[in-house]
Design a protein around this motif. Sequence first.
Motif, short mmCIF file in Angstrom:
data_model
loop_
_atom_site.label_atom_id
_atom_site.label_comp_id
_atom_site.label_asym_id
_atom_site.label_seq_id
_atom_site.Cartn_x
_atom_site.Cartn_y
_atom_site.Cartn_z
N ILE A 186 -2.08 4.79 -5.94
CA ILE A 186 -3.14 5.05 -4.97
C ILE A 186 -3.22 6.55 -4.77
O ILE A 186 -2.25 7.18 -4.39
N ARG A 187 -4.40 7.11 -5.03
CA ARG A 187 -4.58 8.57 -4.97
C ARG A 187 -5.83 8.92 -4.18
O ARG A 187 -6.69 8.08 -3.93
N TRP A 208 0.85 -1.21 0.00
CA TRP A 208 0.00 0.00 0.00
C TRP A 208 0.88 1.25 0.00
O TRP A 208 0.68 2.17 -0.79
N ARG A 209 1.89 1.27 0.87
CA ARG A 209 2.78 2.43 0.96
C ARG A 209 3.52 2.65 -0.35
O ARG A 209 3.63 3.78 -0.84
N MET A 210 4.03 1.58 -0.93
CA MET A 210 4.78 1.70 -2.18
C MET A 210 3.89 2.23 -3.30
O MET A 210 4.32 3.07 -4.10
N ASN A 211 2.65 1.80 -3.36
CA ASN A 211 1.76 2.26 -4.42
C ASN A 211 1.28 3.69 -4.21
O ASN A 211 0.89 4.36 -5.17
N VAL A 212 1.33 4.18 -2.98
CA VAL A 212 1.12 5.61 -2.74
C VAL A 212 2.27 6.38 -3.36
O VAL A 212 2.07 7.38 -4.07
N GLU A 213 3.50 5.93 -3.13
CA GLU A 213 4.67 6.62 -3.66
C GLU A 213 4.71 6.55 -5.19
O GLU A 213 5.19 7.48 -5.84
N LEU A 214 4.21 5.47 -5.76
CA LEU A 214 4.18 5.33 -7.22
C LEU A 214 3.02 6.10 -7.85
O LEU A 214 2.90 6.14 -9.07
N HIS A 215 2.20 6.69 -7.02
CA HIS A 215 1.04 7.47 -7.47
C HIS A 215 -0.04 6.59 -8.11
O HIS A 215 -0.82 7.04 -8.93
N LEU A 223 1.70 9.54 4.62
CA LEU A 223 0.80 9.97 5.69
C LEU A 223 -0.48 10.61 5.17
O LEU A 223 -1.54 10.46 5.77
N TYR A 224 -0.38 11.37 4.10
CA TYR A 224 -1.53 12.12 3.60
C TYR A 224 -1.37 12.39 2.11
O TYR A 224 -0.27 12.26 1.55
N TYR A 225 -2.48 12.78 1.48
CA TYR A 225 -2.47 13.03 0.03
C TYR A 225 -3.04 14.42 -0.21
O TYR A 225 -4.09 14.79 0.29
N VAL A 226 -2.32 15.22 -1.03
CA VAL A 226 -2.76 16.56 -1.38
C VAL A 226 -2.90 16.63 -2.90
O VAL A 226 -1.93 16.40 -3.62
N ALA A 227 -4.09 16.94 -3.38
CA ALA A 227 -4.33 16.97 -4.83
C ALA A 227 -3.88 18.30 -5.43
O ALA A 227 -3.82 19.31 -4.76
#
Length: 257
Positions: free
Chosen positions: A56-57, A47-54, A253-257
């Motif tokens: 998971i948004r 999950w964390r890796m796919n956040v960094e790969l963009h 930790l968080y996502y900013v669009a």
Amino acid sequence: MARNLGFFLAIIGLFLGLVSASNWNILNQKKGKYGLQITLKNYCESWRMNVELHNIRDFEVVPEECVQFIGKYMTSTQYKVDSERTIDECTVHMYTCCDFKKGGKDAWIFDIDDTLLSTVPYYKKNDFGGRKLNSTSLEEWMSQGKAPALEHSLRLFNELKGLGIQIILVSSRRECLRSATIDNLVDVGYHGWTSLILRGEDDEKKNNQKFKADVRKKFINNGYRIWGILGDQWSSIEGLPSAKRTFKLPNPLYYVA
């Protein structure tokens, strides 16, 4: 009769399927789609890796089952090593690919939160992203000016300054936090930047990506050559016009669009 019974069983099966989907939790799973063993650790790492790969948004909170894992990562040596590697790549780019010229128009852009200053102390007290962001609470914490520096970013900041590069700070923090932000930056060792751009009233309706791209456009139209951007959110580095290179620090930790 048999036809009615078949229809009834189909409805029951669909209902049970929906209940099962609504109660899905990684802790209840043993195998993935392809027979791979799934553990909480490798699920949360994925999950964390796919956040960094963009991939998971637009997530509002860290998955409940991963909060402890994400908190451990953000306070770990691995997080520091990952951040240091990003800064090392910035340094390689700076010394090998940047054709700096005289005239004071060579520039580098930094985000602030979780790029120069760390919000990890705030999130440590707020469930490491497991709670939906409370902007009022976060701004109150920012106004105290107690955020620590990210040491590797401070090193890059000072190297660029030593080369005479114009340092531009662009943050989605609101203008009302300007004094607290300046005091915090100076207190932990940042000084000598060229510009500090915060979100004003005219920027309230823009998303983060639009706001930061518009800032870059103004500087480029004024003759600046932006050789690099460093940020922790994709919205800080995406959009046109861009820079010669962009670099992203880790932040699940968080996502900013």
